[in-house]
Scaffold this active site. Structure first.
Site, PDB file in Angstrom:
ATOM      1  CE  LYS A 139      -5.938  34.363  55.726  1.00 31.80           C
ATOM      2  NZ  LYS A 139      -6.697  34.477  56.898  1.00 31.80           N
ATOM      3  CE  LYS A 146      -1.075  35.655  54.406  1.00 34.15           C
ATOM      4  NZ  LYS A 146      -0.916  35.983  55.985  1.00 34.15           N
ATOM      5  CD  GLU A 180      -9.422  31.981  61.834  1.00 34.02           C
ATOM      6  OE1 GLU A 180      -8.241  31.251  62.761  1.00 34.02           O
ATOM      7  OE2 GLU A 180      -9.069  32.765  61.649  1.00 34.02           O
ATOM      8  CG  PHE A 220      -7.803  24.791  60.061  1.00 39.01           C
ATOM      9  CD1 PHE A 220      -6.451  24.682  60.561  1.00 39.01           C
ATOM     10  CD2 PHE A 220      -8.654  26.334  60.785  1.00 39.01           C
ATOM     11  CE1 PHE A 220      -5.898  25.426  60.739  1.00 39.01           C
ATOM     12  CE2 PHE A 220      -7.475  26.790  61.023  1.00 39.01           C
ATOM     13  CZ  PHE A 220      -6.101  26.799  61.320  1.00 39.01           C
ATOM     14  CD  GLU A 274      -8.971  23.982  54.686  1.00 39.93           C
ATOM     15  OE1 GLU A 274      -8.421  24.911  55.819  1.00 39.93           O
ATOM     16  OE2 GLU A 274      -8.514  22.054  54.815  1.00 39.93           O
TER      17      GLU A 274
HETATM   18  P1  AMP Z   1      -3.125  35.384  57.991  1.00 37.21           P
HETATM   19  O1  AMP Z   1      -3.670  35.784  58.924  1.00 37.21           O
HETATM   20  O2  AMP Z   1      -3.318  36.388  56.897  1.00 37.21           O
HETATM   21  O3  AMP Z   1      -1.760  35.064  58.349  1.00 37.21           O
HETATM   22  O4  AMP Z   1      -3.391  33.929  57.706  1.00 37.21           O
HETATM   23  C1  AMP Z   1      -3.099  32.912  58.415  1.00 37.21           C
HETATM   24  C2  AMP Z   1      -4.549  32.674  59.289  1.00 37.21           C
HETATM   25  O5  AMP Z   1      -5.588  32.328  59.611  1.00 37.21           O
HETATM   26  C3  AMP Z   1      -4.335  31.663  60.357  1.00 37.21           C
HETATM   27  O6  AMP Z   1      -3.750  32.600  60.994  1.00 37.21           O
HETATM   28  C4  AMP Z   1      -5.920  31.609  61.136  1.00 37.21           C
HETATM   29  O7  AMP Z   1      -5.935  32.152  61.551  1.00 37.21           O
HETATM   30  C5  AMP Z   1      -6.977  31.867  59.908  1.00 37.21           C
HETATM   31  N1  AMP Z   1      -7.481  31.177  59.153  1.00 37.21           N
HETATM   32  C6  AMP Z   1      -8.929  31.460  58.639  1.00 37.21           C
HETATM   33  N2  AMP Z   1      -9.081  29.483  58.112  1.00 37.21           N
HETATM   34  C7  AMP Z   1      -8.454  29.513  57.798  1.00 37.21           C
HETATM   35  C8  AMP Z   1      -7.427  28.341  57.495  1.00 37.21           C
HETATM   36  N3  AMP Z   1      -9.069  27.356  56.778  1.00 37.21           N
HETATM   37  N4  AMP Z   1      -6.933  27.133  57.892  1.00 37.21           N
HETATM   38  C9  AMP Z   1      -5.577  27.461  58.164  1.00 37.21           C
HETATM   39  N5  AMP Z   1      -6.171  28.846  58.746  1.00 37.21           N
HETATM   40  C10 AMP Z   1      -7.008  29.574  58.530  1.00 37.21           C
END
Ligand code: AMP
Length: 564
Positions: free
Chosen positions: A256, A428, A306, A346, A254
């Site tokens: 991000k 991620k 998101e 999502f 998906e």
């Molecule tokens: P990080 O903030 O770098 O730890 O990455 C995780 C965050 O990405 C999550 O907390 C969401 O806020 C964001 N995010 C964006 N797109 C997605 C997605 N498709 N699935 C899950 N999280 C997402």
């Protein structure tokens, strides 16, 4: 009934105890001593919380109100209180000193009071509740008055803890991990069951009360509840795409999105939105609430999404713009027009009375698609591709970056929704984040194959006020053998002192360091530590003046928290 003095004494003991096992047993002892009514309160207090994170209640006491209350109770001026804060560096010590002066100087209301009246834990809590409920005109005065009452009724060993609790910064080193284990120990419930109960209810006070009443069985039965947010499932940085695919096989890919996390709870027309920190942000986002009402067709649901702020070209706007929306308390409708948000949903954790967290992701997605009506640039179920082909994944990755988003998420199609977990089921992939330039102030001789090399380097940021370099951690990843040999030679000229395998180095060389996140840490003098640091470059083009400052770390930490 337990007195606040007993709580303060327990805090003092815990504060002076170095090992977390001993701290856990002191907390367990405290939890098993108090009455059922006091148990949830004390569970939060001991972590420096007044109300559970998910509740709408907030104590709302800042330094200004606290200093004013201390000034009134002690007879000192606010600027004298400020001086004491500077001198002691701690609000608890300040309160103790300010009120101690008073009791020496004059016979006061408090000295009469303390004879017969002992503050109880519940009384302190009730005053904090009154403070949180104060609103509108005169609320400031009401807050000060309640604090003043507490200060005047407390003994000198209690005032410090009252002051620290009022700021929700107790500083005795007890966090969720210790309390989780203490609940387990006090009421004989396995820690993993306590943990699961916590992730689902987000309230250790409730978990403690449930454990006390019904033991393991009752805690295991705790479940999702509408309008009480659950901890968000978190993502890990992908090791390599190959390793991830080997692990997961066909994966869900998906985008991000570059936005901010929103957890949605809906029952009929009632809709609430929670931020990543599980604060209720429904009032700030009326447009999203309206879209959920209109486009989510379910009697009840809990969804994960998101929110993205889109500019006129359809690209994500700066993160600060989204924060403006999330923080807004007034003029929310006009800000909504200025900064419209798009919601990308999502995941789904609950539908029409059934918890879905143990269902596999693919099944949850089917159910999600069946209840959300996509509507252009307002709300949509995010698109996904299921594949094991690295080329296809690369294409999605570059599309996401081209559209201005952060990268991609790689998810295990069979995985449950694991509240609060940063596991391998959500990975991620994004380009390297900002790096820090840090001075190398120490090293350690390696072991095994690397005994003749300095294998791990101590890093420090700069404190411009004192001119000192403050350690922020060590880096031992990102080096080739060849590079280690070169660095060992380079650093051998900079050794100040060696003891055992440890080497102190004169700060002269700068490493550019990438990392996953900045964490608060008492292990290093800077007060911060880096998670997963790795060497990007030896910056011999840079000099000591280029070393990042403690101020930059603080700023990055703050941004990261806001982002989270
Ligand atoms: P990080 O903030 O770098 O730890 O990455 C995780 C965050 O990405 C999550 O907390 C969401 O806020 C964001 N995010 C964006 N797109 C997605 C997605 N498709 N699935 C899950 N999280 C997402």
């Amino acid at each position: 009934m337990t007195s606040f003095r007993e709580f303060s004494q327990a805090c003092k003991l815990i504060e002076e105890t170095p090992g977390s096992l001993d701290m856990t047993s002191l907390v367990a002892d405290l939890l098993s001593r108090v009455t059922p009514e006091e148990l949830p309160v004390i569970t939060h207090f001991v972590m420096g919380e007044v109300f559970p994170a998910w509740s709408n209640e907030e104590i709302g006491v800042g330094a200004g109100i606290l200093y004013a209350a201390l000034a009134r109770s002690s007879g000192l001026s606010v600027s004298q209180i400020e001086d004491l804060v500077k001198e002691t560096g701690d609000i608890g010590k300040t309160a103790a000193r300010a009120l101690d002066r008073k009791s020496k100087g004059q016979a006061t209301f408090s000295s009469f009071l303390t004879e017969e009246h002992e503050l109880s834990i519940l009384e302190v809590f009730q005053r904090f509740q009154a403070i949180s409920k104060a609103s509108g005109k005169g609320s400031q005065a009401a807050r000060i008055k309640n604090l003043q009452y507490l200060f005047n009724s407390a003994s000198s060993e209690e005032v410090g803890y009252i002051a620290r609790l009022a700021l929700e910064d107790l500083r005795i080193g007890v966090g969720e991990g210790i309390v989780r284990d203490a609940i387990g120990a006090a009421f004989d419930v396995p820690p993993e069951i306590v943990e699961r109960g916590f992730m689902l209810t987000n309230d250790l006070g409730l978990v403690a009360s449930t454990a006390r009443q019904g033991g393991t069985e009752a805690v295991s039965a705790l479940g999702l509840q509408l309008f009480r947010p659950i901890r968000m499932m978190l993502a890990q940085v992908i090791p390599t795409l190959e390793a991830a695919l080997l692990d997961i096989g066909e994966a869900v890919i998906e985008w991000k999105f570059d936005g901010a996390r929103v957890q949605i709870h809906k029952e009929g027309d009632k809709v609430k939105l929670y931020s990543r920190r599980l604060e209720d942000i429904s009032n700030s986002l009326p447009d999203i609430v309206a879209s959920v009402r209109k486009y989510v067709h379910a009697d009840s649901a809990i969804l994960d999404s998101e929110a993205v702020a889109i500019d006129e070209n359809g690209r994500p706007r700066a993160f600060q713009d989204i924060l403006k929306r999330f923080r807004r308390k007034y003029d929310v409708h006009s800000t909504a027009k200025e900064i419209p948000l798009t919601l990308n949903i999502f995941d789904i954790m609950y539908l029409n009375g059934e918890s879905l967290i143990d269902e596999p992701l693919v099944k949850r997605r089917e159910l999600l698609a069946s209840c959300v009506e996509n509507s252009d640039s307002v709300i949509q179920v995010d698109r996904q591709v299921i594949t094991a082909d690295p080329e296809v994944i690369d294409t999605v990755y570059s599309e996401a970056l081209k559209a201005g988003h952060e990268g991609i998420m790689i998810k295990n199609p069979q995985s449950p929704y694991s509240p609060g977990k940063r596991g391998r089921n959500w990975l991620k992939k994004k380009p390297l984040m900002e790096t820090l330039d840090l001075a190398v102030v120490g090293a350690e001789w390696g072991y095994g194959r690397r005994t003749s090399f300095m294998g791990s380097y101590a890093l420090a940021c700069h404190d411009p006020e004192t001119g000192r370099f403050l350690p922020v951690g060590k880096v031992a990843t990102g080096f080739s053998d060849e590079q280690l040999a070169e660095l060992t030679e380079l650093f051998s000229d900079h050794i100040i002192m060696e003891s055992g395998t440890k080497i102190e180095l004169r700060p002269e060389i700068i490493f550019e360091i990438a990392f996953e996140e900045i964490q608060k840490s008492s292990n290093y003098e800077s007060g911060y530590a880096l998670r997963f640091p790795r060497l990007v470059n030896v910056r011999d083009d840079k000099s000591l003046e280029d070393v990042d400052t403690i101020g930059r770390l603080e700023e990055m930490y703050r941004m990261q928290r806001e982002r989270n």
